[in-house]
Design a protein around this motif. Structure first.
Motif, PDB file in Angstrom:
ATOM      1  N   HIS A 108       0.823  -1.213   0.000  1.00 48.02           N
ATOM      2  CA  HIS A 108       0.000   0.000   0.000  1.00 48.02           C
ATOM      3  C   HIS A 108       0.858   1.265   0.000  1.00 48.02           C
ATOM      4  O   HIS A 108       0.670   2.150  -0.846  1.00 48.02           O
ATOM      5  CB  HIS A 108      -0.917   0.000   1.224  1.00 48.02           C
ATOM      6  N   ARG A 109       1.796   1.360   0.919  1.00 48.18           N
ATOM      7  CA  ARG A 109       2.542   2.598   1.078  1.00 48.18           C
ATOM      8  C   ARG A 109       3.556   2.835  -0.030  1.00 48.18           C
ATOM      9  O   ARG A 109       3.859   3.982  -0.385  1.00 48.18           O
ATOM     10  CB  ARG A 109       3.228   2.623   2.437  1.00 48.18           C
ATOM     11  N   LEU A 110       4.092   1.756  -0.598  1.00 49.09           N
ATOM     12  CA  LEU A 110       5.054   1.900  -1.686  1.00 49.09           C
ATOM     13  C   LEU A 110       4.399   1.769  -3.055  1.00 49.09           C
ATOM     14  O   LEU A 110       5.078   1.726  -4.076  1.00 49.09           O
ATOM     15  CB  LEU A 110       6.179   0.881  -1.526  1.00 49.09           C
ATOM     16  N   LYS A 111       3.069   1.692  -3.057  1.00 49.69           N
ATOM     17  CA  LYS A 111       2.275   1.695  -4.294  1.00 49.69           C
ATOM     18  C   LYS A 111       2.724   0.618  -5.274  1.00 49.69           C
ATOM     19  O   LYS A 111       2.920   0.863  -6.465  1.00 49.69           O
ATOM     20  CB  LYS A 111       2.331   3.075  -4.956  1.00 49.69           C
ATOM     21  N   ARG A 112       2.859  -0.590  -4.779  1.00 50.63           N
ATOM     22  CA  ARG A 112       3.168  -1.721  -5.653  1.00 50.63           C
ATOM     23  C   ARG A 112       1.851  -2.304  -6.144  1.00 50.63           C
ATOM     24  O   ARG A 112       1.221  -3.126  -5.469  1.00 50.63           O
ATOM     25  CB  ARG A 112       3.961  -2.786  -4.903  1.00 50.63           C
ATOM     26  N   ASN A 113       1.415  -1.863  -7.316  1.00 57.77           N
ATOM     27  CA  ASN A 113       0.097  -2.242  -7.823  1.00 57.77           C
ATOM     28  C   ASN A 113       0.137  -3.443  -8.759  1.00 57.77           C
ATOM     29  O   ASN A 113      -0.792  -3.663  -9.524  1.00 57.77           O
ATOM     30  CB  ASN A 113      -0.535  -1.038  -8.534  1.00 57.77           C
ATOM     31  N   ASN A 114       1.200  -4.201  -8.719  1.00 60.21           N
ATOM     32  CA  ASN A 114       1.330  -5.389  -9.546  1.00 60.21           C
ATOM     33  C   ASN A 114       0.164  -6.345  -9.272  1.00 60.21           C
ATOM     34  O   ASN A 114      -0.158  -6.651  -8.122  1.00 60.21           O
ATOM     35  CB  ASN A 114       2.668  -6.064  -9.225  1.00 60.21           C
ATOM     36  N   SER A 115      -0.480  -6.818 -10.330  1.00 63.81           N
ATOM     37  CA  SER A 115      -1.701  -7.614 -10.178  1.00 63.81           C
ATOM     38  C   SER A 115      -1.475  -8.927  -9.440  1.00 63.81           C
ATOM     39  O   SER A 115      -2.379  -9.450  -8.784  1.00 63.81           O
ATOM     40  CB  SER A 115      -2.311  -7.911 -11.561  1.00 63.81           C
ATOM     41  N   GLY A 116      -0.270  -9.479  -9.533  1.00 67.91           N
ATOM     42  CA  GLY A 116      -0.009 -10.746  -8.873  1.00 67.91           C
ATOM     43  C   GLY A 116       0.209 -10.631  -7.371  1.00 67.91           C
ATOM     44  O   GLY A 116       0.243 -11.646  -6.673  1.00 67.91           O
ATOM     45  N   LEU A 117       0.338  -9.397  -6.871  1.00 66.97           N
ATOM     46  CA  LEU A 117       0.612  -9.214  -5.452  1.00 66.97           C
ATOM     47  C   LEU A 117      -0.646  -9.244  -4.588  1.00 66.97           C
ATOM     48  O   LEU A 117      -0.589  -9.617  -3.420  1.00 66.97           O
ATOM     49  CB  LEU A 117       1.355  -7.892  -5.220  1.00 66.97           C
ATOM     50  N   ARG A 118      -1.772  -8.841  -5.145  1.00 74.06           N
ATOM     51  CA  ARG A 118      -2.990  -8.767  -4.327  1.00 74.06           C
ATOM     52  C   ARG A 118      -3.370 -10.126  -3.739  1.00 74.06           C
ATOM     53  O   ARG A 118      -3.597 -10.231  -2.525  1.00 74.06           O
ATOM     54  CB  ARG A 118      -4.163  -8.195  -5.143  1.00 74.06           C
ATOM     55  N   PRO A 119      -3.433 -11.198  -4.533  1.00 75.06           N
ATOM     56  CA  PRO A 119      -3.777 -12.491  -3.924  1.00 75.06           C
ATOM     57  C   PRO A 119      -2.728 -12.980  -2.926  1.00 75.06           C
ATOM     58  O   PRO A 119      -3.079 -13.633  -1.936  1.00 75.06           O
ATOM     59  CB  PRO A 119      -3.895 -13.440  -5.127  1.00 75.06           C
ATOM     60  N   ILE A 120      -1.454 -12.664  -3.170  1.00 76.09           N
ATOM     61  CA  ILE A 120      -0.426 -13.046  -2.192  1.00 76.09           C
ATOM     62  C   ILE A 120      -0.652 -12.298  -0.891  1.00 76.09           C
ATOM     63  O   ILE A 120      -0.550 -12.867   0.204  1.00 76.09           O
ATOM     64  CB  ILE A 120       0.984 -12.769  -2.740  1.00 76.09           C
ATOM     65  N   ALA A 121      -0.971 -11.005  -0.991  1.00 72.08           N
ATOM     66  CA  ALA A 121      -1.247 -10.211   0.210  1.00 72.08           C
ATOM     67  C   ALA A 121      -2.412 -10.807   1.001  1.00 72.08           C
ATOM     68  O   ALA A 121      -2.380 -10.850   2.236  1.00 72.08           O
ATOM     69  CB  ALA A 121      -1.555  -8.765  -0.180  1.00 72.08           C
TER      70      ALA A 121
END
Length: 333
Positions: free
Chosen positions: A262-275
């Protein structure tokens, strides 16, 4: 008599006397004295290794706590002794540490369960009257106080702490939305390159995933340092994560991995499900309920059970998260 090399090394370790033992005999009457002493020992964080034998890591504070306990026991007509100890056979230092972690994890689990019940009673989206808002706030204050007490005696960094802290912080954000930290997005990652990233020893899922994220998306040359949970003073150019007073740690109901994204604005689509997977394993609140979560949790548990070295844990977990990210990223193309 011949002693094996292992035996000799074990005996040398025992000479370190890293523990304090309190051994007591309490008279059967009055009944309240035994309960009183038990409660005092619970409050200071001591654990029992046998009936009437309690252990604490050796420190000035532990010695003082035991001395006060001895005074109470003797004034009540009992006997008590304090001794320095190193274990040679029957139980190892690792096993004693495990007793402390299990005791604190039980405390954290009780706090987490109460936080979940409070969240169910006051679900998000439900308007609260002033009376109900006051009840929620009182419950949150009580949980925060209990959590602080447990953290104060968490001598070996119990795994349940992050989950309990996240759940309590989520409730606090409900009481005080302005403190939720949503305005802290950083944007640029340039200032975080070429730095040393510091976190607690004994890494588990949130620290594993966060370290992978840092090296994969923020700084491929990032260096990591694993330090004790207590008393570490950061050096120049170090960034702390997933530890007390860290630059990046839990905020509201977000785990550290989510905060970094969130804070570093990593909007990569593959990161949301990992999060979402990391969140559910770390906070144990079932918020997202992804089908992959139990399998990943089993793999992380296996890594921690087999490997004690944090560098090895990170390497093996990073391979998992890298492949997991590739799988999710491919699905969104």
């Amino acid at each position: 008599m011949y002693l094996s090399r292992v035996k000799i090394e074990t005996m040398r370790e025992a000479h370190d006397a890293r523990w304090l033992l309190l051994i007591h005999q309490i008279p059967p009457k009055p009944d309240y004295l035994r309960v009183k002493i038990w409660r005092r020992l619970q409050r200071v964080g001591a654990v029992a290794i046998k009936n009437s034998v309690y252990v604490m890591p050796r420190s000035d504070q532990a010695l003082e706590d035991f001395q006060w306990t001895v005074r109470e026991i003797t004034e009540g007509g009992g006997d008590a002794w304090i001794c320095e100890a190193g274990f040679v056979e029957g139980i190892s230092n690792d096993q004693v540490e495990a007793l402390f972690r299990a005791a604190r994890d039980a405390d954290y689990a009780a706090i987490s369960e109460e936080a979940k019940e409070l969240a169910k009673k006051f679900p998000v989206g439900k308007g609260l009257s002033q009376e109900l808002a006051g009840e929620l706030e009182a419950g949150v204050v009580r949980l925060r106080r209990r959590l602080g007490e447990v953290v104060g005696i968490d001598l070996f960094d119990g795994l349940g702490r992050q989950s309990a802290e996240g759940l309590v912080a989520s409730l606090e954000a409900r009481v005080n939305p302005d403190a939720a930290g949503d305005d802290q997005a950083v944007g640029s990652t340039a200032e975080y390159r070429g730095r040393v990233w510091v976190t607690r020893k004994g890494i588990h899922v949130d620290r594993m995933a966060s370290a992978w994220l840092i090296k994969r998306f923020i700084d491929p040359e990032a260096k990591f340092k694993f330090v004790p949970a207590r008393g570490y003073q950061p050096e120049k150019r170090e960034i702390r994560f997933d530890m007390f007073e860290a630059d990046f740690t839990h905020e509201g109901d977000r785990c550290t991995f989510e905060v970094l994204v969130h804070r570093l604005k990593r909007n990569n689509s593959g990161l949301r499900p990992i999060a979402e997977i990391v969140h559910d394993i770390d906070l144990k609140d079932g918020k997202f309920g992804r089908p992959e979560t139990p399998g990943i949790e089993r793999l992380i548990t296996g890594i921690c059970a087999v490997h004690k070295e944090d560098e090895v844990r990170l390497a093996r977990a990073s391979a998992i998260f890298e492949d997991l990210h590739g799988s999710f990223a491919r699905r969104t193309r």
